[in-house]
Design a protein around this motif. Structure first.
Motif: not given
Length: 296
Positions: A204-221
């Motif tokens: 419950e501390i950071y309820p994940k409702i979405g994902d910035l996948r393209h930006l994550a890929r650029v950042l290597g995350l």
């Protein structure tokens, strides 16, 4: 009228409260700094600095543990007091705060250091990788796990990895795949018990409702989460919600009845891995019901 001798009984003070004078605290701090500057401290072969961990790094996160998440620990007696064991827990929360809270729980409540196994990504980051080594964490690989367990250390592992910590809020408290069971093989080779562990509250501390996948890929995350507050509120969105946490250590699963060569039997490793996963899931389900409301 004067009181009788019986009425004038003196109740002895068996233990007076102790107060730490500011001068004592300052002297302790100066002595600590002197040792650090002079290099008069020890680290083990993995880079673990016990004094720095207890006096500085864990001290920084103890307020979160005690006052923000109000962590309650259960069945601490299932943690061996002076021998090696592998603590296997569920992973969640978008950021791996659960690993830090479990480390504080084992250190402060059970009186033992917990050596956590971390992903490659952690050790590719200069500052985070260095601090992780200092606090006793090491790379999640066979060699490091085997050496720590054979030394009699408590080793913590989160077999779900990024799939667990980064799962969406809609899948909360559902365990992800446990990998190929390398942690079970390490426990068999060392002949140490596996302690299934459930952590309730991190979801419950950071309820994940979405994902910035393209930006994550650029950042290597592995992912870049969207929560109800991040990135909309900027840095304020990184403040974890004050959920109520509970950590329960389950009944140990023994491995000392197997020969070390059994670690190379894929069917046995698979069966034990599945048994551990099922044990964690059962603990997790019952503990969640026991906790009740997430924030009270």
């Amino acid at each position: 009228m004067s009181a009788s001798p019986e009425e004038r009984r003196v109740i002895p003070i068996t233990e007076a409260p102790s107060y730490s004078a500011p001068e004592d605290s300052l002297a302790t701090l100066l002595a600590f700094l002197r040792r650090r500057i002079a290099g008069e401290y020890e680290v083990d072969e993995f880079g673990y600095d016990a004094e720095l961990t207890d006096k500085v790094l864990l001290e920084l996160i103890r307020p979160l543990y005690r006052h923000w998440f109000r962590v309650e620990t259960l069945a601490l007696g299932n943690i061996p007091s002076d021998s090696g064991a592998l603590i296997v827990a569920n992973h969640s929360g978008t950021l791996p705060v659960d690993a830090l809270m479990m480390q504080v729980a084992v250190h402060d409540e059970a009186g033992r250091a917990l050596r956590l196994l971390g992903a490659d990504l952690v050790y590719k980051l200069p500052v985070l990788g260095h601090l992780s080594r200092k606090t006793g964490h090491t790379l999640a690989c066979r060699d490091d796990a085997d050496r720590l367990l054979r030394k009699g250390e408590l080793v913590g592992v989160f077999p779900e990895g990024f799939k667990g910590v980064g799962k969406p809020f809609s899948e909360r408290y559902r365990l992800q795949r446990f990998g190929r069971g390398g942690f079970v093989a390490s426990a068999i080779r060392a002949g140490v018990p596996i302690v299934p562990t459930a952590i309730v509250g991190a979801e419950e501390i950071y309820p994940k409702i979405g994902d910035l996948r393209h930006l994550a890929r650029v950042l290597g995350l592995p992912y870049l989460p969207i929560t109800p507050f991040f990135p909309w509120l900027g840095p304020l969105g990184l403040v974890p919600l004050p959920s109520k946490w509970m950590i329960e250590f389950g009944e140990p699963i023994r491995t000392d009845s197997y020969d070390a060569s059994a670690a190379d039997d894929p069917m046995l490793v698979f069966e034990l891995t599945d048994h551990v996963r099922e044990s964690v899931q059962q603990l997790l389900t019952s503990l969640r019901l026991r906790r009740g409301h997430a924030f009270f």
